[in-house]
Design a protein around this motif. Structure first.
Motif, PDB file in Angstrom:
ATOM      1  N   LEU A   1       0.768  -0.998   0.001  1.00 53.94           N
ATOM      2  CA  LEU A   1      -0.018  -0.194   0.200  1.00 53.94           C
ATOM      3  C   LEU A   1       0.949   1.235  -0.098  1.00 53.94           C
ATOM      4  O   LEU A   1       0.341   2.538   0.051  1.00 53.94           O
ATOM      5  CB  LEU A   1      -0.992   0.253   1.342  1.00 53.94           C
ATOM      6  CG  LEU A   1      -2.014  -0.982   1.270  1.00 53.94           C
ATOM      7  CD1 LEU A   1      -2.746  -1.036   2.432  1.00 53.94           C
ATOM      8  CD2 LEU A   1      -2.880  -1.029   0.065  1.00 53.94           C
ATOM      9  N   GLY A   2       2.109   1.053   0.057  1.00 54.85           N
ATOM     10  CA  GLY A   2       3.061   2.198   0.221  1.00 54.85           C
ATOM     11  C   GLY A   2       3.107   3.020   1.504  1.00 54.85           C
ATOM     12  O   GLY A   2       3.649   4.252   1.564  1.00 54.85           O
ATOM     13  N   HIS A   3       2.758   2.283   2.554  1.00 57.84           N
ATOM     14  CA  HIS A   3       2.738   2.888   3.850  1.00 57.84           C
ATOM     15  C   HIS A   3       4.119   2.678   4.699  1.00 57.84           C
ATOM     16  O   HIS A   3       4.551   3.767   5.266  1.00 57.84           O
ATOM     17  CB  HIS A   3       1.643   2.337   4.648  1.00 57.84           C
ATOM     18  CG  HIS A   3       1.704   2.562   6.184  1.00 57.84           C
ATOM     19  ND1 HIS A   3       1.409   3.943   6.639  1.00 57.84           N
ATOM     20  CD2 HIS A   3       1.971   1.873   7.364  1.00 57.84           C
ATOM     21  CE1 HIS A   3       1.637   4.039   7.872  1.00 57.84           C
ATOM     22  NE2 HIS A   3       1.784   2.729   8.471  1.00 57.84           N
ATOM     23  N   GLU A   4       4.732   1.676   4.365  1.00 62.96           N
ATOM     24  CA  GLU A   4       5.963   1.429   5.333  1.00 62.96           C
ATOM     25  C   GLU A   4       7.067   0.898   4.605  1.00 62.96           C
ATOM     26  O   GLU A   4       6.823  -0.281   3.651  1.00 62.96           O
ATOM     27  CB  GLU A   4       5.596   0.706   6.637  1.00 62.96           C
ATOM     28  CG  GLU A   4       6.966   0.421   7.661  1.00 62.96           C
ATOM     29  CD  GLU A   4       6.443  -0.089   8.973  1.00 62.96           C
ATOM     30  OE1 GLU A   4       7.111  -0.099   9.661  1.00 62.96           O
ATOM     31  OE2 GLU A   4       4.966  -0.418   9.207  1.00 62.96           O
ATOM     32  N   ALA A   5       8.240   1.170   4.975  1.00 64.02           N
ATOM     33  CA  ALA A   5       9.485   0.660   4.070  1.00 64.02           C
ATOM     34  C   ALA A   5       9.595  -0.903   4.565  1.00 64.02           C
ATOM     35  O   ALA A   5       9.350  -1.222   5.767  1.00 64.02           O
ATOM     36  CB  ALA A   5      10.718   1.171   4.622  1.00 64.02           C
ATOM     37  N   ALA A   6       9.486  -1.743   3.380  1.00 67.46           N
ATOM     38  CA  ALA A   6       9.507  -3.268   3.827  1.00 67.46           C
ATOM     39  C   ALA A   6      10.755  -4.161   3.512  1.00 67.46           C
ATOM     40  O   ALA A   6      11.203  -5.060   4.026  1.00 67.46           O
ATOM     41  CB  ALA A   6       8.231  -3.818   3.020  1.00 67.46           C
ATOM     42  N   VAL A   7      11.128  -3.516   2.130  1.00 69.89           N
ATOM     43  CA  VAL A   7      12.428  -4.371   1.595  1.00 69.89           C
ATOM     44  C   VAL A   7      13.717  -3.503   1.340  1.00 69.89           C
ATOM     45  O   VAL A   7      13.406  -2.349   1.017  1.00 69.89           O
ATOM     46  CB  VAL A   7      12.133  -4.830   0.159  1.00 69.89           C
ATOM     47  CG1 VAL A   7      13.180  -5.829  -0.564  1.00 69.89           C
ATOM     48  CG2 VAL A   7      10.776  -5.947   0.172  1.00 69.89           C
ATOM     49  N   ASN A   8      14.992  -3.802   2.070  1.00 65.45           N
ATOM     50  CA  ASN A   8      16.027  -2.997   2.040  1.00 65.45           C
ATOM     51  C   ASN A   8      15.791  -1.855   2.756  1.00 65.45           C
ATOM     52  O   ASN A   8      15.962  -0.573   2.164  1.00 65.45           O
ATOM     53  CB  ASN A   8      16.571  -2.654   0.554  1.00 65.45           C
ATOM     54  CG  ASN A   8      17.209  -4.059  -0.054  1.00 65.45           C
ATOM     55  OD1 ASN A   8      17.580  -4.911   0.580  1.00 65.45           O
ATOM     56  ND2 ASN A   8      17.100  -4.007  -1.243  1.00 65.45           N
ATOM     57  N   ARG A   9      15.226  -1.918   3.852  1.00 63.78           N
ATOM     58  CA  ARG A   9      14.974  -0.613   4.629  1.00 63.78           C
ATOM     59  C   ARG A   9      16.224   0.365   4.834  1.00 63.78           C
ATOM     60  O   ARG A   9      17.340  -0.175   5.115  1.00 63.78           O
ATOM     61  CB  ARG A   9      14.306  -0.934   6.232  1.00 63.78           C
ATOM     62  CG  ARG A   9      12.813  -1.496   5.819  1.00 63.78           C
ATOM     63  CD  ARG A   9      12.651  -2.298   7.110  1.00 63.78           C
ATOM     64  NE  ARG A   9      12.712  -1.250   8.265  1.00 63.78           N
ATOM     65  CZ  ARG A   9      11.814  -0.602   8.948  1.00 63.78           C
ATOM     66  NH1 ARG A   9      10.655  -0.151   8.128  1.00 63.78           N
ATOM     67  NH2 ARG A   9      11.959   0.203   9.817  1.00 63.78           N
ATOM     68  N   THR A  10      15.945   1.556   4.612  1.00 63.87           N
ATOM     69  CA  THR A  10      16.989   2.555   4.536  1.00 63.87           C
ATOM     70  C   THR A  10      16.789   3.732   5.428  1.00 63.87           C
ATOM     71  O   THR A  10      15.845   4.637   4.916  1.00 63.87           O
ATOM     72  CB  THR A  10      17.303   2.972   3.179  1.00 63.87           C
ATOM     73  OG1 THR A  10      17.614   1.728   2.234  1.00 63.87           O
ATOM     74  CG2 THR A  10      18.571   3.682   3.041  1.00 63.87           C
ATOM     75  N   HIS A  11      17.336   3.790   6.698  1.00 64.89           N
ATOM     76  CA  HIS A  11      17.322   5.011   7.176  1.00 64.89           C
ATOM     77  C   HIS A  11      18.020   6.215   6.643  1.00 64.89           C
ATOM     78  O   HIS A  11      18.940   6.017   6.037  1.00 64.89           O
ATOM     79  CB  HIS A  11      17.966   4.469   8.912  1.00 64.89           C
ATOM     80  CG  HIS A  11      17.474   5.563   9.767  1.00 64.89           C
ATOM     81  ND1 HIS A  11      18.211   6.947   9.967  1.00 64.89           N
ATOM     82  CD2 HIS A  11      16.332   5.564  10.467  1.00 64.89           C
ATOM     83  CE1 HIS A  11      17.592   7.442  10.921  1.00 64.89           C
ATOM     84  NE2 HIS A  11      16.575   6.751  11.258  1.00 64.89           N
ATOM     85  N   ILE A  12      17.722   7.315   7.146  1.00 61.39           N
ATOM     86  CA  ILE A  12      18.274   8.565   6.659  1.00 61.39           C
ATOM     87  C   ILE A  12      19.805   8.355   6.908  1.00 61.39           C
ATOM     88  O   ILE A  12      20.692   9.048   6.146  1.00 61.39           O
ATOM     89  CB  ILE A  12      17.516  10.035   7.524  1.00 61.39           C
ATOM     90  CG1 ILE A  12      16.103   9.914   6.960  1.00 61.39           C
ATOM     91  CG2 ILE A  12      18.548  11.044   7.488  1.00 61.39           C
ATOM     92  CD1 ILE A  12      15.459  11.043   7.699  1.00 61.39           C
ATOM     93  N   ARG A  13      20.305   7.948   8.018  1.00 60.75           N
ATOM     94  CA  ARG A  13      21.735   7.771   8.440  1.00 60.75           C
ATOM     95  C   ARG A  13      22.523   7.134   7.233  1.00 60.75           C
ATOM     96  O   ARG A  13      23.471   7.196   7.087  1.00 60.75           O
ATOM     97  CB  ARG A  13      21.918   7.304   9.647  1.00 60.75           C
ATOM     98  CG  ARG A  13      21.510   6.182  10.152  1.00 60.75           C
ATOM     99  CD  ARG A  13      21.669   5.595  11.566  1.00 60.75           C
ATOM    100  NE  ARG A  13      21.062   4.371  11.887  1.00 60.75           N
ATOM    101  CZ  ARG A  13      19.937   4.298  12.486  1.00 60.75           C
ATOM    102  NH1 ARG A  13      19.351   5.711  12.681  1.00 60.75           N
ATOM    103  NH2 ARG A  13      19.136   3.465  12.880  1.00 60.75           N
ATOM    104  N   ASP A  14      21.728   6.059   6.752  1.00 62.28           N
ATOM    105  CA  ASP A  14      22.361   5.190   5.536  1.00 62.28           C
ATOM    106  C   ASP A  14      22.427   6.125   4.311  1.00 62.28           C
ATOM    107  O   ASP A  14      23.421   6.046   3.849  1.00 62.28           O
ATOM    108  CB  ASP A  14      21.299   4.068   5.327  1.00 62.28           C
ATOM    109  CG  ASP A  14      21.064   3.182   6.576  1.00 62.28           C
ATOM    110  OD1 ASP A  14      22.147   3.044   7.081  1.00 62.28           O
ATOM    111  OD2 ASP A  14      20.246   2.681   6.758  1.00 62.28           O
ATOM    112  N   LEU A  15      21.349   6.843   4.089  1.00 62.99           N
ATOM    113  CA  LEU A  15      21.454   7.769   3.062  1.00 62.99           C
ATOM    114  C   LEU A  15      22.660   8.996   3.309  1.00 62.99           C
ATOM    115  O   LEU A  15      23.309   9.156   2.213  1.00 62.99           O
ATOM    116  CB  LEU A  15      20.087   8.637   2.791  1.00 62.99           C
ATOM    117  CG  LEU A  15      20.209   9.504   1.781  1.00 62.99           C
ATOM    118  CD1 LEU A  15      20.360   9.019   0.378  1.00 62.99           C
ATOM    119  CD2 LEU A  15      18.938  10.468   1.800  1.00 62.99           C
ATOM    120  N   HIS A  16      22.824   9.468   4.171  1.00 63.44           N
ATOM    121  CA  HIS A  16      23.974  10.352   4.478  1.00 63.44           C
ATOM    122  C   HIS A  16      25.275   9.546   4.559  1.00 63.44           C
ATOM    123  O   HIS A  16      26.085  10.193   3.790  1.00 63.44           O
ATOM    124  CB  HIS A  16      23.952  11.150   5.885  1.00 63.44           C
ATOM    125  CG  HIS A  16      22.671  11.877   6.337  1.00 63.44           C
ATOM    126  ND1 HIS A  16      21.937  12.407   7.537  1.00 63.44           N
ATOM    127  CD2 HIS A  16      21.970  12.471   5.370  1.00 63.44           C
ATOM    128  CE1 HIS A  16      21.057  13.262   7.393  1.00 63.44           C
ATOM    129  NE2 HIS A  16      21.093  13.294   6.066  1.00 63.44           N
TER     130      HIS A  16
END
Length: 496
Positions: free
Chosen positions: A442-457
């Motif tokens: 449904l596009g509500h919650e990260a489910a596969v390869n969850r990526t936190h903001i700190r990972d993006l940074h």
């Protein structure tokens, strides 16, 4: 007392300040000796051995390793764009439009809500077949150059703290923003321009203000410089008197020489180093800033491509069309072309429909804001690629969070959702035509390869040649990192 005075005269810089703030005497010396063995004073001692000019906080520095990117352009969609209406096509959401579900709307608040399918049409584009909605017809032509991360998540539902977290890694003010970390880690390529530039929407700035481009506890030299929408590009830049430029040069040199002499007895005093650098930069900016903002040397074809002269639309009082954001994207290209390290452009200002905060109707919101950024971003990608700059310039697009897949009220709005949302990256060493991670059906919650903001940074730093675990700044007894104390992971799968 005489021994104490002699000891004080032999201590220098941060070490001396630490000793006597701890109570002076030989107990303080013993403590300092133990701390020195642990490397407590290493950075200040190193700074003390450098001449003032070499210790400038803006001096270029070598990366930890060869980075794929040299510059970052961060296109920040203030308010939080809806992933399921732009890049994250959700067939199940489309099928179940109007059904009632239990969903977490705010932290710990699970409510019965009706699913809201996207009213946009989606198509797959390019060789990669990445999905893009008709909200972005121009960007859709560049999907083979984009890496769409669909599984980001953050920690807060509130705009102010979410924006600060996206920019600084923390949900509270007082920490350096990512542009500050990059300039601290790599220095400035062009000494005649700021290393970190911010441009805001004409409708206003973000709700949490200048904390989003603050240098926090780092020297002020690392904070973002705001390029204004109207009038002087930078406030108080033009000299107030008719003093000739040569005389100004002598004046700045004299002030800096006096400050450098003062600094000799105060090694490690970063505020004074920052002030010396700011005087010099302000002098150079009197000519370099207006030149960057002057488009007379750009071709008509380039101006048309960015939509710089497009008329303001008359179908909605809040809409600006592509002209303003187009000017900012063209300015960003000119800045990175001249060596600026980090440029951030905000789309959206003010409140509610003035930004991407679509509480009162997602369709109306998209009709206002999507046309403002679509053509300029596509032009920026094209222009950078034509000039050979895309490979060394990392484009980052996204907001502080996403939106909910359920309807807010009767107006077809969407509420905040930090639990799963999209970002896209382009250029700068990332794989084009790639989709990474997934939210639930449904596009509500990260489910596969969850990526936190700190990972993006951590990934952004890595692409710029910096190890997020090695890039630290000592303050308040701690070696601080952009990614914080929790473990962060570089998203290696998206790196070319």
């Amino acid at each position: 007392m005489a021994e104490d005075r002699e000891l004080r005269s032999r201590c220098t810089g941060t070490r001396r300040q630490f000793l006597w703030e701890m109570g002076a005497g030989f107990a303080g010396v013993a403590l300092a000796s133990l701390l020195e063995q642990d490397g407590f004073f290493t950075s200040s001692a190193a700074a003390a051995t450098l001449p003032a000019k070499a210790a400038s906080p803006l001096a270029p520095k070598a990366p930890h390793f060869a980075g794929k990117a040299k510059h970052v352009i961060f296109l920040f969609m203030y308010g939080g764009p809806p992933s399921m209406d732009t890049f994250d096509y959700k067939p199940e959401l489309q099928k179940r439009d109007g059904q009632t579900v239990d969903m977490e709307i705010r932290r710990g608040s699970i409510q019965k809500q009706k699913l809201l399918a996207s009213r946009r049409s989606f198509k797959q584009h390019g060789k990669s077949g990445l999905w893009c909605s008709d909200a972005f017809p121009h960007i859709a032509q560049h999907m083979d150059e984009l890496c769409v991360i669909k599984s980001l998540y953050a920690d807060t539902f509130a705009h102010g703290s979410a924006m600060i977290q996206m920019n600084s890694g923390r949900i509270i003010q007082g920490y350096p923003s990512i542009g500050s970390w990059l300039n601290y880690g790599l220095g400035t390529i062009n000494q005649n321009l700021p290393g970190y530039v911010v441009m805001l929407d004409p409708r206003g700035g973000p709700i949490s203000g200048a904390a989003n481009w603050s240098s926090g506890f780092m020297p002020a030299a690392y904070q973002g410089t705001h390029l204004r929408n109207k009038g002087e590009p930078i406030l108080d830049l033009a000299p107030k008197s008719a003093l000739p430029r040569a005389a100004q040069r002598e004046q700045v040199d004299a002030i800096n020489a006096l400050n450098a002499e003062h600094l000799k007895d105060r090694p490690g005093y970063s505020e004074l180093q920052a002030r010396i650098a700011s005087y010099e930069l302000a002098f150079q900016l009197q000519s370099s800033a207006p030149e960057v903002m002057d488009f007379t040397g750009e071709s008509e074809k380039t101006l048309e491509m960015y939509g710089v002269n497009a008329p303001k639309p008359d179908d909605h009082k809040l809409a600006y069309g592509p002209s303003h954001f187009g000017r900012q994207c063209l300015t960003a290209r000119r800045l990175v072309e001249r060596g600026v390290r980090f440029v951030q452009i905000y789309s959206g200002g003010g409140h509610q429909q003035e930004n991407w905060d679509a509480h009162n109707g997602v369709e109306e919101n998209l009709k206002i804001h999507a046309p403002e950024i679509d053509q300029p971003i596509a032009a920026l990608l094209t222009d950078l690629k034509q000039r050979g700059l895309l490979d060394e310039t990392l484009i980052v697009w996204g907001g502080e969070f996403g939106r909910q897949p359920v309807s807010q009220g009767d107006g077809g709005g969407r509420d905040h959702n930090p639990k799963g949302f999209c970002y896209f990256l382009a250029g700068g060493g990332v794989k084009g035509g790639m989709s990474y991670g997934e939210t639930d059906e449904l596009g509500h919650e990260a489910a596969v390869n969850r990526t936190h903001i700190r990972d993006l940074h951590g990934t952004i730093l890595h692409l710029m040649g910096l190890d997020h675990n090695r890039l630290t700044y000592f303050y308040g007894g701690l070696n601080h990192k952009l990614t914080g104390v929790q473990e962060a992971h570089v998203i290696t799968d998206i790196i070319a």
